[in-house]
Design an enzyme around this catalytic site. Sequence first.
Site, PDB file in Angstrom:
ATOM      1  N   ARG A   1       0.817  -1.211   0.000  1.00  0.00           N
ATOM      2  CA  ARG A   1       0.000   0.000   0.000  1.00  0.00           C
ATOM      3  C   ARG A   1       0.853   1.264   0.000  1.00  0.00           C
ATOM      4  O   ARG A   1       0.435   2.293  -0.531  1.00  0.00           O
ATOM      5  CB  ARG A   1      -0.974  -0.030   1.189  1.00  0.00           C
ATOM      6  CG  ARG A   1      -2.105  -1.007   0.961  1.00  0.00           C
ATOM      7  CD  ARG A   1      -2.903  -1.235   2.214  1.00  0.00           C
ATOM      8  NE  ARG A   1      -2.290  -2.219   3.078  1.00  0.00           N
ATOM      9  CZ  ARG A   1      -2.368  -2.222   4.395  1.00  0.00           C
ATOM     10  NH1 ARG A   1      -3.006  -1.259   5.012  1.00  0.00           N
ATOM     11  NH2 ARG A   1      -1.814  -3.182   5.092  1.00  0.00           N
TER      12      ARG A   1
ATOM     13  N   GLU B   1       1.954  -6.250  13.362  1.00  0.00           N
ATOM     14  CA  GLU B   1       0.792  -6.388  14.250  1.00  0.00           C
ATOM     15  C   GLU B   1       0.180  -7.774  14.083  1.00  0.00           C
ATOM     16  O   GLU B   1      -0.383  -8.323  15.012  1.00  0.00           O
ATOM     17  CB  GLU B   1      -0.240  -5.300  13.904  1.00  0.00           C
ATOM     18  CG  GLU B   1      -1.349  -5.155  14.914  1.00  0.00           C
ATOM     19  CD  GLU B   1      -2.447  -4.183  14.477  1.00  0.00           C
ATOM     20  OE1 GLU B   1      -2.345  -3.565  13.401  1.00  0.00           O
ATOM     21  OE2 GLU B   1      -3.417  -4.065  15.236  1.00  0.00           O
TER      22      GLU B   1
HETATM   23  O1  PRP Z   1       3.821  -0.470  11.861  1.00  0.00           O
HETATM   24  P1  PRP Z   1       3.664  -1.917  11.516  1.00  0.00           P
HETATM   25  O2  PRP Z   1       3.118  -2.720  12.665  1.00  0.00           O
HETATM   26  O3  PRP Z   1       4.899  -2.511  10.952  1.00  0.00           O
HETATM   27  O4  PRP Z   1       2.530  -2.024  10.422  1.00  0.00           O
HETATM   28  C1  PRP Z   1       2.412  -1.159   9.322  1.00  0.00           C
HETATM   29  C2  PRP Z   1       2.564  -1.911   8.046  1.00  0.00           C
HETATM   30  O5  PRP Z   1       1.565  -2.926   7.931  1.00  0.00           O
HETATM   31  C3  PRP Z   1       0.918  -2.803   6.679  1.00  0.00           C
HETATM   32  O6  PRP Z   1       1.577  -3.503   5.700  1.00  0.00           O
HETATM   33  P2  PRP Z   1       1.411  -5.048   5.399  1.00  0.00           P
HETATM   34  O7  PRP Z   1       2.639  -5.745   5.857  1.00  0.00           O
HETATM   35  O8  PRP Z   1       0.101  -5.532   5.911  1.00  0.00           O
HETATM   36  O9  PRP Z   1       1.510  -5.093   3.830  1.00  0.00           O
HETATM   37  P3  PRP Z   1       0.627  -4.652   2.582  1.00  0.00           P
HETATM   38  O10 PRP Z   1       0.767  -3.169   2.425  1.00  0.00           O
HETATM   39  O11 PRP Z   1       1.306  -5.400   1.495  1.00  0.00           O
HETATM   40  O12 PRP Z   1      -0.798  -5.062   2.799  1.00  0.00           O
HETATM   41  C4  PRP Z   1       1.005  -1.319   6.383  1.00  0.00           C
HETATM   42  O13 PRP Z   1       0.825  -1.057   5.008  1.00  0.00           O
HETATM   43  C5  PRP Z   1       2.370  -0.967   6.871  1.00  0.00           C
HETATM   44  O14 PRP Z   1       3.371  -1.227   5.899  1.00  0.00           O
HETATM   45  N1  ADE Z   2      -4.745  -2.266  11.750  1.00  0.00           N
HETATM   46  C1  ADE Z   2      -4.116  -2.071  10.592  1.00  0.00           C
HETATM   47  N2  ADE Z   2      -4.797  -1.610   9.525  1.00  0.00           N
HETATM   48  C2  ADE Z   2      -4.150  -1.418   8.349  1.00  0.00           C
HETATM   49  N3  ADE Z   2      -2.867  -1.633   8.172  1.00  0.00           N
HETATM   50  C3  ADE Z   2      -2.156  -2.084   9.209  1.00  0.00           C
HETATM   51  N4  ADE Z   2      -0.867  -2.385   9.339  1.00  0.00           N
HETATM   52  C4  ADE Z   2      -0.656  -2.820  10.585  1.00  0.00           C
HETATM   53  N5  ADE Z   2      -1.777  -2.780  11.299  1.00  0.00           N
HETATM   54  C5  ADE Z   2      -2.739  -2.322  10.448  1.00  0.00           C
END
Ligand code: PRP
Ligand code: ADE
Length: 175
Positions: free
Chosen positions: A63, A100
Amino acid sequence: MASQGLQQSILGLIRDVPDYPKPGVLFKDITPLLDDSAAFQAVVTAMAEAAGDVTKVVGLEARGFLLAAPVALALGVGVVPVRKSGKLPSETYAETYDLEYGTATIEIHRDALRPGDRVLIVDDVLATGGTAAAAASLVRKSGAEAAGLSVLMELTFLDGRDRLTDLPIHTLVAV
Ligand SMILES: O=P(O)(O)OC[C@H]1O[C@H](OP(=O)(O)OP(=O)(O)O)[C@H](O)[C@@H]1O
Ligand SMILES: Nc1ncnc2[nH]cnc12
């Protein structure tokens, strides 16, 4: 933080999805915002205006890419992808971290940044800070300066900022 008006507009365009991707997680879905061109443009402009003097934007898969690329274009600098493990074709630096909802490894091409680069890291959500801390570490392994982190939304109850004390953070909305 963004202006009150932009904050309200962003908050109205982020959908809460309970128990995704696993029970107990309230997922912040930014797809409605991306589909609103005026709000999307305002977000990109606000991120670019807060960026300071940077020479590269690093976007975090997946994202983060959607925000990093237009922010880099608005700033007139290149964009560098940080990808999940195994997706980049050339030599990489790698970092493994906790999320998370799991663990992940991210990578950057070894030749994407160079000493003297001042790098803005861009992502959609700051949660625990694990992803951003790992990305900052990749930037520093590359010999560049992690000049800042810019996110659309910060989940303050997860205290991600506490892991990023050495990185200036700009957030458009905090919940
Ligand atoms: O602060 P944190 O606990 O590290 O979480 C934040 C990250 O989690 C999500 O990515 P995700 O790994 O879900 O990947 P995506 O964007 O590919 O869905 C979001 O887009 C951040 O990159
Ligand atoms: N709760 C949440 N929603 C969307 N992106 C995330 N990345 C980590 N935690 C998330």
